[in-house]
Design an enzyme around this catalytic site. Structure first.
Site, PDB file in Angstrom:
ATOM      1  N   PHE A   1      -1.478   1.007  -7.230  1.00 42.23           N
ATOM      2  CA  PHE A   1      -1.040   0.150  -6.130  1.00 42.23           C
ATOM      3  C   PHE A   1      -0.249   0.975  -5.127  1.00 42.23           C
ATOM      4  O   PHE A   1       0.705   1.661  -5.499  1.00 42.23           O
ATOM      5  CB  PHE A   1      -0.173  -1.009  -6.646  1.00 42.23           C
ATOM      6  CG  PHE A   1       0.306  -1.903  -5.544  1.00 42.23           C
ATOM      7  CD1 PHE A   1      -0.550  -2.818  -4.948  1.00 42.23           C
ATOM      8  CD2 PHE A   1       1.612  -1.827  -5.072  1.00 42.23           C
ATOM      9  CE1 PHE A   1      -0.118  -3.649  -3.905  1.00 42.23           C
ATOM     10  CE2 PHE A   1       2.056  -2.652  -4.031  1.00 42.23           C
ATOM     11  CZ  PHE A   1       1.187  -3.562  -3.455  1.00 42.23           C
TER      12      PHE A   1
ATOM     13  N   ASP B   1       3.121   8.988  -5.177  1.00 43.89           N
ATOM     14  CA  ASP B   1       3.720   7.738  -4.722  1.00 43.89           C
ATOM     15  C   ASP B   1       4.811   7.383  -5.727  1.00 43.89           C
ATOM     16  O   ASP B   1       4.542   6.878  -6.809  1.00 43.89           O
ATOM     17  CB  ASP B   1       2.646   6.645  -4.654  1.00 43.89           C
ATOM     18  CG  ASP B   1       3.220   5.274  -4.287  1.00 43.89           C
ATOM     19  OD1 ASP B   1       4.455   5.113  -4.326  1.00 43.89           O
ATOM     20  OD2 ASP B   1       2.427   4.368  -3.985  1.00 43.89           O
TER      21      ASP B   1
ATOM     22  N   LYS C   1      11.532   1.020  -2.411  1.00 44.22           N
ATOM     23  CA  LYS C   1      12.207   0.198  -3.419  1.00 44.22           C
ATOM     24  C   LYS C   1      13.659   0.613  -3.680  1.00 44.22           C
ATOM     25  O   LYS C   1      14.516   0.309  -2.876  1.00 44.22           O
ATOM     26  CB  LYS C   1      11.373   0.158  -4.708  1.00 44.22           C
ATOM     27  CG  LYS C   1      10.021  -0.521  -4.485  1.00 44.22           C
ATOM     28  CD  LYS C   1       9.403  -1.139  -5.710  1.00 44.22           C
ATOM     29  CE  LYS C   1       8.323  -2.133  -5.348  1.00 44.22           C
ATOM     30  NZ  LYS C   1       6.975  -1.601  -5.233  1.00 44.22           N
TER      31      LYS C   1
HETATM   32  C1  LIG Z   1       5.891  -1.594  -4.234  1.00 46.62           C
HETATM   33  C2  LIG Z   1       5.028  -0.428  -4.137  1.00 46.62           C
HETATM   34  C3  LIG Z   1       4.437  -0.041  -2.912  1.00 46.62           C
HETATM   35  C4  LIG Z   1       4.577  -0.872  -1.663  1.00 46.62           C
HETATM   36  O1  LIG Z   1       5.872  -0.885  -1.177  1.00 46.62           O
HETATM   37  P1  LIG Z   1       6.285  -1.964  -0.059  1.00 46.62           P
HETATM   38  O2  LIG Z   1       7.710  -1.651   0.267  1.00 46.62           O
HETATM   39  O3  LIG Z   1       6.100  -3.308  -0.689  1.00 46.62           O
HETATM   40  O4  LIG Z   1       5.370  -1.773   1.088  1.00 46.62           O
HETATM   41  C5  LIG Z   1       3.702   1.128  -2.882  1.00 46.62           C
HETATM   42  N1  LIG Z   1       3.549   1.876  -3.980  1.00 46.62           N
HETATM   43  C6  LIG Z   1       4.094   1.544  -5.166  1.00 46.62           C
HETATM   44  C7  LIG Z   1       3.906   2.440  -6.338  1.00 46.62           C
HETATM   45  C8  LIG Z   1       4.840   0.381  -5.290  1.00 46.62           C
HETATM   46  O5  LIG Z   1       5.371   0.031  -6.468  1.00 46.62           O
END
Ligand SMILES: *Cc1c(COP(=O)(O)O)cnc(C)c1O
Length: 400
Positions: free
Chosen positions: A142, A227, A256
């Site tokens: 994701f 990521d 986050k």
């Molecule tokens: C939450 C998340 C995202 C997206 O972040 P947003 O601030 O909601 O756009 C991208 N990558 C990972 C691994 C995530 O957990």
């Protein structure tokens, strides 16, 4: 007397009328938070094991956040992205000091940081790799909810949505080096991974796999993008998850936990891959003093309050207790995780029911998918809260 039930009911009525539907939400409105607890408008108290979605790492309403917001908002909120500001410079300096990366670009959300990473890789591909533009990502990963990040993410249910989506994302199975090698070509400009799949249900990529991915990227002279939106900022017990893998990314994204609930994210790159030219990337809120002051305060607090030590200590305790729970309840197939990012994998598709029953008993956990319950509490959590969570979870598992 003031009727809090009536007040909450009227809020919910208004919410249904004016909040655009995007997801089913429970019939309550949260009004207050402190540490690992939230309160709804009727005054009911909830034990929170999702922490703003792996966001409020220092717990809800940590005083350092409000004092930083107060201080910085009185001084300067946003001089515009076309000027440098003090907190931006200092936070970038510290981030490059504590990580293996050299340059930082600030944004507001994880999806936006990942978009930046993809743009950076494609720019590098255009400049140095004969126009290579394909990004390889992993099924069940994701990366966010912009159109391009929905295309990059490996979620099957995203596939038919909002077509046509940006092209050039190649998906490969999780933790499978052969499948990955088969897809790397002259058109590849980057490989993008979560070191631990978060939304996908807490799955750790093996160290051997990551090592081979690193070698593959080096051999093909393409950047490795991590990521770390969910795994970064202490969630796994080190400041960044990559520190525990023996592998360094060339580009990394954070969000986050970096702002502890305040919108802040970052794109980091090694010098060699920081190839943007004027006009390639920007945005109104890219590195405001208010947001970066908060990020700086979070990093300082993680250091001063020895948060990482707590993550390791309580994380080990959480795992031990979850494994014990597995012994007692055969419906639990496995326990997966690291630091304070954990999941239990279930034999049956009952995760939604479990999460709902927990909510009724005022415990907030996440059903990442029908067979997974995920725990991502505040990093300040203690053994006491873990015990309280398990007491409720046990009751729920017995009743299901
Ligand atoms: C939450 C998340 C995202 C997206 O972040 P947003 O601030 O909601 O756009 C991208 N990558 C990972 C691994 C995530 O957990």
């Amino acid at each position: 007397m003031y009727d809090t039930e009536k007040h909450q009911a009227s809020l919910l009525k208004q919410a249904r009328k004016s909040i655009m539907f995007t997801t089913n939400r429970p019939d309550l409105v949260f009004v207050k938070g402190k540490g690992s607890y939230l309160w709804d408008a009727t005054g009911k108290k909830y034990l929170d094991f999702i922490a703003g979605w792996a966001v409020c790492a220092l717990g809800h309403s940590h005083p350092v956040i409000s004092s930083t917001l107060k201080k910085q908002s009185r001084r300067l909120i946003n001089p515009s992205p076309s000027f440098y500001n003090e907190p931006m410079i200092e936070f970038a300096r510290q981030l490059t000091e504590v990580s293996c990366l050299d340059k930082v670009f600030f944004v507001s959300t994880g999806a936006e940081a990942n978009e930046g990473a993809v743009k950076l890789a494609r720019k590098y591909g255009r400049k140095h790799l004969n126009g290579a533009h394909e990004i390889i990502t992993v099924w069940n990963s994701f990366h966010g909810r912009t159109l391009a990040m929905m295309a990059a993410s490996g979620k099957q249910n995203f596939e038919p949505l909002f077509l046509p989506k940006p092209e050039g994302f190649i998906r490969v199975p999780f933790n499978d080096i052969k499948a990955l090698k088969a897809k790397v070509s002259a058109k590849t400009c980057a490989i993008m991974l979560e070191p631990v799949l978060g939304e996908g249900g807490v799955h750790l990529q093996s160290p051997e796999y990551l090592l081979e991915v690193r070698e593959l990227c080096t051999a093909h002279k393409i950047p490795l993008i991590f990521d770390e939106v969910q795994t970064g900022f202490g969630r796994t017990g080190t400041l960044f998850a990559y520190e525990q893998t023996g592998v360094e990314p060339d580009i990394m994204t954070l969000a986050k936990g970096i702002g502890n609930g305040f919108p802040l994210a970052a794109l980091l790159a090694k010098d060699k891959f920081a190839v943007f030219e004027a006009g390639d990337q920007g945005g109104t809120y890219c590195g405001t003093p208010l947001a970066t002051a908060v990020g700086l305060a979070v990093l300082t607090t993680i250091r001063d309050e020895r948060i990482l030590e707590n993550v390791v200590k309580v994380g080990v305790y959480l795992e031990e207790r979850l494994l014990r729970l597995k012994e007692q309840f055969p419906v639990i197939k496995e326990v997966r995780g690291i630091g304070l990012l954990y999941a239990i994998g279930l034999e049956q598709e009952i995760a939604n029911d479990i999460a709902e029953c927990c909510m009724e008993r005022r415990l907030i956990v996440n059903s990442a998918n029908p067979q997974t319950i995920r725990f991502m509490p505040a990093l300040t959590i203690g053994k006491k809260e873990v015990d309280a969570m398990l007491t409720i979870l046990k009751k729920v598992l017995k009743s299901i």
